[in-house]
Enzyme design. Structure first.
Site, short mmCIF file in Angstrom:
data_model
loop_
_atom_site.label_atom_id
_atom_site.label_comp_id
_atom_site.label_asym_id
_atom_site.label_seq_id
_atom_site.Cartn_x
_atom_site.Cartn_y
_atom_site.Cartn_z
CG ASP A 431 -2.25 0.63 1.00
OD1 ASP A 431 -2.35 1.49 0.10
OD2 ASP A 431 -3.21 0.30 1.73
CG ASP A 496 -9.46 2.25 -0.37
OD1 ASP A 496 -9.06 1.07 -0.54
OD2 ASP A 496 -8.83 3.09 0.29
C1 GLA Z 1 -5.78 1.88 2.21
C2 GLA Z 1 -6.16 0.74 1.30
C3 GLA Z 1 -7.22 -0.10 1.97
C4 GLA Z 1 -6.70 -0.61 3.29
C5 GLA Z 1 -6.26 0.55 4.15
C6 GLA Z 1 -5.56 0.08 5.40
O1 GLA Z 1 -6.82 2.79 2.35
O2 GLA Z 1 -6.58 1.22 0.06
O3 GLA Z 1 -7.58 -1.18 1.15
O4 GLA Z 1 -5.62 -1.50 3.07
O5 GLA Z 1 -5.36 1.40 3.47
O6 GLA Z 1 -5.17 1.12 6.21
#
Ligand code: GLA
Length: 701
Positions: A431, A496
């Site tokens: 990430d 997301d």
């Molecule tokens: C980001 C990612 C999510 C999740 C969060 C965790 O927003 O896109 O899928 O992994 O971080 O903090």
């Protein structure tokens, strides 16, 4: 006539002429190669631009000055001098699919090498390398990777914009008189300016993309005769690239392709590298994020894994929250040690439980980041990219680590390597949850360009040390989706936002350049955590099913009916994924009155997913005219099954019932010409049609 060089991929062709002095002239760029012809000479001798001898304007990577009045693709200076570059004395060499052109500027003391590649998948790519052959530093302000040529006349550009949770929104605009420019200054690929465009004119359509996850520029400049030069390259901060004597700058690679199918083929056949040499069937994933957030409880996670295995899920990905003291998003990034409060015996019991169930285990990292509230920051506050004397700008309460420093990269490699080496981990969700702002190293100089390359180097190092591990590229959802990231990763977290209604547009846009099996698409809870909308399980599942399917909810919270229903979708995905993800099989259509249609087709089976977003405006839906890619198989077909078993229609006639029940046999060619007269779906609902050929049926070519 001087030397003509043709770069021909079979789908696209670029004809160049190398002049004695100046940049390679683009004689043509399009689907057909152009051979030497006297017409070029007449055109050449007829040019006018105010100079007694007009410089050509349709050239690769024009440099400014010396009679070129457009947007320079290469610019720089040596302490204010040598602000004009002019390359000549070109040589060229060929090696397989690559053609390398090398030009020299003996005045500014620069050497430029342009690598042009005709890819077997049909793309043409281009990249540059600029070397300082002088005795003093040369400040490079700009060195684009590529120039492609679009014809004169009306030109429409399709680009992608969006925000967090709403990536890949397509926008079409007609170009005007001025220079069109898109600049990304976020230090990651971004949610709002993807480095991908489709250029559409009356006579030609082609797409371009820059394989790079940092700052970029895409510029469309008008030439004197109304043609357009399409430039793609990196965007530098002031003073970011200063070449010492003998030093070189290497650009990212820019690609052009004639259509989506060629881009997909390139990603599949040439760009991505898979553990074991080939992609395995994309495993159904359970991601723990929305079902647990930071609340990791070993007993519950184990029970969720067991429930997931029973549903047919094949990969369990432990998301954020397992390390440091990470109970919310304000602490612990950088402290990549297992949280002993949540995992007193370490991660092993969970990993063993998951793998014991026959599932793969994956784990989340956000390697590039540090929270000021962390052990790492306490020990090394100077590891963050900041400018001394300037305020520290936090985003999601985090800062970016300077990965260009070897001690920082070594530290991160060591931490990730320890988790991978000590556990049976086969997947990383990598990430990256903030933009880079005033990203400077200790010397106060801009570091975005170097940082992007350092991230790649760390990924490459992890891959080399753990060649069996797949990586997912995530950046607050789809903030790092590009061909630079895809070269080293295996899946992207598309967004997301898991709301199926939003996903219709997001996935449609993302799949223009990225094949469906690479796009992570999850069935999440209802009401949706991002939008609060409620959707049936059927709608959530069918919108996700053709991509890389996952589940992102706590399976222990499902009712028995939901569990049974989810099982059906997972089984269906497993049955159909080979077709959904087969080379050349997938298709997608332009939405019509809120109706989105996509799917995959082969001679044995056609799957069509029809999803209604908003309520239709029309009184009745237009018959669904299947595209050539589907109707090419010809013959007689019928609808074999419809999922969900009881789809929701606003109204349905007896004839439509018969069609959906499989009682009607039709010529596939009619499904292209007249179209399938499908009933009107209720808004925010979908159906999946499986079509089968009638053996021995009459074939229409
Ligand atoms: C980001 C990612 C999510 C999740 C969060 C965790 O927003 O896109 O899928 O992994 O971080 O903090």
């Amino acid at each position: 006539m001087s030397e003509i060089i043709i770069i021909d991929s079979g789908q696209l062709s670029l004809s160049l002429r190398l002049p004695d002095l100046g940049m390679p002239e683009i004689l043509s760029f399009g689907t057909e190669p152009v051979e030497p012809d006297p017409l070029f000479e007449i055109e050449r001798s007829s040019r006018v631009n105010g100079m007694d001898v007009a410089a050509p304007s349709s050239v690769l990577l024009p440099t400014g000055g010396m009679g070129f009045f457009g947007w320079p693709a290469i610019a720089g200076h040596r302490g204010g001098r040598d602000f004009v570059a002019q390359f000549g004395n070109w040589t060229f060499s060929r090696d397989g699919h690559d053609t390398v052109l090398v030009g020299h500027d003996p005045v500014a003391k620069l050497e430029l090498s342009i690598t042009l590649t005709a890819h077997p998948s049909g793309l043409i790519s281009m990249a540059t390398k600029l070397t300082n052959r002088g005795e003093s530093d040369y400040q490079l302000d700009r060195c684009m990777a590529a120039t492609f040529l679009a014809p004169a006349g009306d030109l429409q550009v399709m680009s992608f914009t969006g925000i967090w949770g709403r990536e890949f929104q397509t926008r079409r605009e007609l170009l005007g008189n001025g220079t069109w420019i898109q600049e990304n200054r976020r230090g990651r690929t971004s949610h709002d300016r993807f480095p991908m465009l489709f250029i559409e004119s009356e006579t030609q359509i082609f797409g371009v993309t820059l394989g790079f996850s940092g700052n970029h520029q895409m510029v469309i400049d008008r030439t004197d005769d109304g043609q357009r030069l399409v430039h793609l390259g990196e965007l530098f901060e002031p003073g970011e690239v200063i070449l010492a004597p003998g030093e070189s700058y290497r650009s990212p690679i820019a690609y052009a392709g004639a259509d989506t199918e060629d881009f997909h083929a390139f990603v599949r056949e040439e760009l991505m590298t898979w553990p074991g040499g080939a992609m395995s069937p994309r495993p159904v994933t359970l991601n723990t994020w929305e079902g647990n957030y930071f609340d990791h409880r070993m007993d519950s996670l184990k029970a969720q894994a067991t429930a997931a295995a029973e549903l047919g899920i094949e990969r369990f990905v432990l998301d954020d929250g397992w390390f440091g003291k990470r109970d919310d998003d304000t602490t612990s990034l950088g402290d990549w040690d297992i949280d002993a409060r949540k995992y007193p015996e370490g991660l092993k019991p969970l990993v063993d439980h998951v793998t014991g169930l026959g599932m793969q285990f994956g784990i989340w990292f956000e390697p590039e980041m540090v929270n000021p509230v962390s052990e790492l920051y306490k020990a090394h506050p100077d590891w963050a990219l900041t400018i001394e004397g300037r305020p520290i700008l936090e985003s999601r309460t985090q800062l970016v680590l300077d990965l260009t420093r070897s001690e920082v990269s070594d530290y991160l490699f060591g931490k990730i390597d320890a988790v991978l080496s000590n556990h049976d981990v086969s997947y990383i969700k990598w990430d990256m949850n903030r933009d880079l702002t005033h990203a400077a190293g200790r010397d106060g100089k801009a570091k975005t360009a170097a940082q992007t390359r350092a991230v790649y180097a760390l990924m490459d190092r992890i891959r080399a040390a753990h060649p069996d591990v797949e990586i997912e590229s995530c950046a607050s959802g789809g903030g790092r989706i590009d061909y630079g990231a895809l070269k080293r990763t295996h899946r992207v977290w598309t967004s997301d936002c898991t709301d199926a209604l939003e996903r219709l547009e997001i996935q449609r846009g993302a799949s223009v350049f990225v094949p469906p099996e690479i796009l992570g698409s999850h069935i999440s809870a209802s009401p949706n955590h991002q939008t609060g909308r409620r959707h049936t399980l059927a709608f959530r599942a069918l919108v996700a099913i053709a991509y890389h399917l996952g589940v992102e909810l706590n399976p222990l919270e499902l009712s028995d009916e939901e569990r049974d229903e989810l099982k059906v979708y997972i089984e269906t995905y497993k049955r159909l994924r080979d077709l959904f993800h087969a080379p050349g099989a997938s298709f997608r259509m332009e939405p019509l009155d809120g109706r989105y249609v996509w799917g995959a087709a082969s001679a044995e089976k056609i799957v069509v997913i029809v999803a209604q977003g908003p309520q239709m405006v029309g009184e009745q839906p237009a018959p669904l005219r299947l595209p050539d890619q589907v109707t090419q198989f010809g013959g007689q077909w019928r609808i074999k099954t419809v999922l969900s078993a009881e789809p929701q229609f606003i109204r349905i006639s007896e004839g439509q019932k018969a069609l959906l029940s499989g009682a009607v046999t039709f010529a596939l060619s009619s499904a292209g010409l007249a179209g399938l007269p499908l009933p009107m779906l209720t808004p925010e609902s979908a159906l999946l049609l499986e079509l089968e050929p009638i053996k021995g049926g009459k074939t229409h070519g």
